[in-house]
Design a protein around this motif. Structure first.
Motif, PDB file in Angstrom:
ATOM      1  N   ARG A 107       6.921  17.844  -2.806  1.00 29.59           N
ATOM      2  CA  ARG A 107       5.802  17.974  -1.856  1.00 29.59           C
ATOM      3  C   ARG A 107       4.453  17.802  -2.552  1.00 29.59           C
ATOM      4  N   ALA A 108       4.390  18.270  -3.802  1.00 36.94           N
ATOM      5  CA  ALA A 108       3.120  18.195  -4.529  1.00 36.94           C
ATOM      6  C   ALA A 108       2.774  16.761  -4.919  1.00 36.94           C
ATOM      7  N   TYR A 109       3.796  15.965  -5.197  1.00 38.58           N
ATOM      8  CA  TYR A 109       3.537  14.624  -5.743  1.00 38.58           C
ATOM      9  C   TYR A 109       3.611  13.503  -4.702  1.00 38.58           C
ATOM     10  N   MET A 110       4.192  13.768  -3.530  1.00 38.39           N
ATOM     11  CA  MET A 110       4.272  12.715  -2.507  1.00 38.39           C
ATOM     12  C   MET A 110       3.319  13.039  -1.357  1.00 38.39           C
ATOM     13  N   ASP A 111       2.945  12.028  -0.595  1.00 41.76           N
ATOM     14  CA  ASP A 111       2.032  12.248   0.536  1.00 41.76           C
ATOM     15  C   ASP A 111       2.771  12.794   1.749  1.00 41.76           C
ATOM     16  N   VAL A 112       4.003  12.376   1.929  1.00 40.32           N
ATOM     17  CA  VAL A 112       4.818  12.870   3.048  1.00 40.32           C
ATOM     18  C   VAL A 112       6.184  13.253   2.497  1.00 40.32           C
ATOM     19  N   VAL A 113       6.648  14.447   2.853  1.00 38.72           N
ATOM     20  CA  VAL A 113       8.031  14.858   2.569  1.00 38.72           C
ATOM     21  C   VAL A 113       8.529  15.552   3.828  1.00 38.72           C
ATOM     22  N   GLU A 114       9.472  14.931   4.507  1.00 43.53           N
ATOM     23  CA  GLU A 114       9.968  15.552   5.740  1.00 43.53           C
ATOM     24  C   GLU A 114      11.485  15.405   5.824  1.00 43.53           C
ATOM     25  N   PHE A 115      12.088  16.373   6.494  1.00 45.94           N
ATOM     26  CA  PHE A 115      13.545  16.414   6.593  1.00 45.94           C
ATOM     27  C   PHE A 115      13.982  16.211   8.035  1.00 45.94           C
ATOM     28  N   ASN A 116      15.206  15.730   8.204  1.00 45.64           N
ATOM     29  CA  ASN A 116      15.750  15.692   9.558  1.00 45.64           C
ATOM     30  C   ASN A 116      16.100  17.127   9.981  1.00 45.64           C
ATOM     31  N   GLU A 117      16.549  17.270  11.206  1.00 50.14           N
ATOM     32  CA  GLU A 117      16.767  18.616  11.748  1.00 50.14           C
ATOM     33  C   GLU A 117      17.793  19.413  10.945  1.00 50.14           C
ATOM     34  N   SER A 118      18.862  18.745  10.529  1.00 51.02           N
ATOM     35  CA  SER A 118      19.893  19.494   9.802  1.00 51.02           C
ATOM     36  C   SER A 118      19.527  19.691   8.326  1.00 51.02           C
ATOM     37  N   GLY A 119      18.621  18.884   7.806  1.00 44.69           N
ATOM     38  CA  GLY A 119      18.166  19.082   6.423  1.00 44.69           C
ATOM     39  C   GLY A 119      18.960  18.325   5.380  1.00 44.69           C
ATOM     40  N   ASN A 120      19.773  17.363   5.799  1.00 44.97           N
ATOM     41  CA  ASN A 120      20.526  16.587   4.794  1.00 44.97           C
ATOM     42  C   ASN A 120      19.928  15.192   4.592  1.00 44.97           C
ATOM     43  N   ARG A 121      18.776  14.962   5.188  1.00 43.01           N
ATOM     44  CA  ARG A 121      18.098  13.671   4.992  1.00 43.01           C
ATOM     45  C   ARG A 121      16.617  13.938   4.750  1.00 43.01           C
ATOM     46  N   VAL A 122      16.107  13.389   3.635  1.00 44.93           N
ATOM     47  CA  VAL A 122      14.685  13.578   3.321  1.00 44.93           C
ATOM     48  C   VAL A 122      14.001  12.210   3.343  1.00 44.93           C
ATOM     49  N   ARG A 123      12.806  12.190   3.921  1.00 40.94           N
ATOM     50  CA  ARG A 123      11.985  10.974   3.938  1.00 40.94           C
ATOM     51  C   ARG A 123      10.710  11.280   3.172  1.00 40.94           C
ATOM     52  N   MET A 124      10.414  10.413   2.189  1.00 39.61           N
ATOM     53  CA  MET A 124       9.218  10.636   1.364  1.00 39.61           C
ATOM     54  C   MET A 124       8.363   9.367   1.375  1.00 39.61           C
ATOM     55  N   GLU A 136       0.785  -1.234   0.000  1.00 34.96           N
ATOM     56  CA  GLU A 136       0.000   0.000   0.000  1.00 34.96           C
ATOM     57  C   GLU A 136       0.818   1.285   0.000  1.00 34.96           C
ATOM     58  N   LYS A 137       2.129   1.173   0.116  1.00 35.88           N
ATOM     59  CA  LYS A 137       2.915   2.418   0.128  1.00 35.88           C
ATOM     60  C   LYS A 137       4.377   2.165  -0.216  1.00 35.88           C
ATOM     61  N   ILE A 138       5.027   3.251  -0.599  1.00 31.88           N
ATOM     62  CA  ILE A 138       6.483   3.225  -0.774  1.00 31.88           C
ATOM     63  C   ILE A 138       7.073   4.319   0.099  1.00 31.88           C
ATOM     64  N   GLU A 139       8.186   4.001   0.720  1.00 26.95           N
ATOM     65  CA  GLU A 139       8.879   4.985   1.554  1.00 26.95           C
ATOM     66  C   GLU A 139      10.324   5.058   1.076  1.00 26.95           C
ATOM     67  N   ILE A 140      10.811   6.280   0.867  1.00 23.60           N
ATOM     68  CA  ILE A 140      12.185   6.480   0.372  1.00 23.60           C
ATOM     69  C   ILE A 140      12.881   7.501   1.258  1.00 23.60           C
TER      70      ILE A 140
END
Lengths: 148, 122
Positions: free
Chosen positions: A116-133, A77-81
């Motif tokens: 952000r427009a095409y994924m359901d979740v886009v979030e970054f770690n505190e420093s901003g060098n890691r993105v989770r989608m 039901e989902k993909i996480e990257i």
């Protein structure tokens, strides 16, 4: 033959835009095997390439000696990257909205917006060098009976 | 070093110059640069150019290509020309729409309507 089971993979790749082509094809094949729609696959393709290009250009500052870590999992039901670069990071909330009148003619600054427009979740770690989608599989439209 | 293939084809109709992207996808910086140089050289050849970019083969594009298209539009307006896009598939059109670039680009369903638009604007 691709398997319709949860798949997770983790790899570290060279910080080079051409690398994403191969990895992207593999990931999209997993989505096809799990009956994700063409629209979902297009969305993940777009977001993944934008995120990777951002990591190469802005994160690792085009330094070919650096690497990018890619972690992903595909479920029914989902993909996480997750992508992690070796840069100092950035403040995603400070990125201006490319749709504002004063930004419409700017030649850059749309990658994060598209993610952000095409994924359901886009979030970054505190420093901003890691993105989770995350992208959830869309509900399929019911097919109409030819005889009705 | 991978050679850069020609990425566009150029046709001349009665009212317009038509540039077609020959690849389904343009991603790498080198490719974008190659396309940009090819299109800019067409634009610089004449003033008041009526240019149509035909996206018929394009299945995918990135934000970097949107940047390229904005650079092309600036260049053509500096040369007193006009720019139209046509044959954009629905998924690509959606990218133009959500980024609101439909406000700054003139997009037509097909080549014939893009060509006809120049007659009406003269």
């Amino acid at each position: 033959m691709e398997m319709k089971t949860p798949i997770s993979r983790s790899m570290t790749v060279a910080s080079n835009v051409s690398v994403i082509e191969v990895e992207c094809r593999w990931i999209l094949t997993q989505l096809e095997a799990n009956d994700f729609s063409a629209a979902d696959i297009f969305a993940v393709h777009l977001a993944l390439e934008e995120a990777f290009i951002n990591a190469v250009k802005h994160g690792n500052n085009m330094d070919g000696s650096k690497v990018i870590k890619i972690d992903y999992s595909v479920e029914a039901e989902k993909i996480e990257i997750c992508l992690t670069d070796e840069g100092v990071g950035f403040a995603p909330d400070d990125v201006p909205d490319p749709r504002d009148e004063e930004n419409l003619y700017k030649t850059g600054g749309r990658g994060l917006f598209l993610m952000r427009a095409y994924m359901d979740v886009v979030e970054f770690n505190e420093s901003g060098n890691r993105v989770r989608m995350v992208k959830h599989r869309s509900k399929k439209a019911k097919t109409k009976s030819a005889s009705s | 070093m991978v050679p850069i293939k020609p990425r566009i084809s150029v046709d001349y109709t009665e009212n317009a110059t038509v540039i077609r992207f020959v690849d389904e996808k343009i991603l790498e910086e080198q490719e974008i640069q190659a396309v940009q140089e090819s299109i800019m050289s067409v634009i610089e050849q004449s003033k008041h150019l009526n240019l149509i970019l035909d996206f018929g083969k394009v299945q995918f594009l990135s934000s970097a290509v949107l940047g390229l298209l904005i650079r092309i539009s600036k260049q053509i307006y500096e040369h007193d020309g006009q720019l139209r896009f046509c044959n954009i598939n629905p998924k690509i059109y959606e990218i133009f729409k959500i980024t609101r670039l439909t406000k700054i680009f003139d997009i037509y369903d097909d080549l014939a309507s893009a060509e006809a638009s120049f007659l009406h604007s003269d």
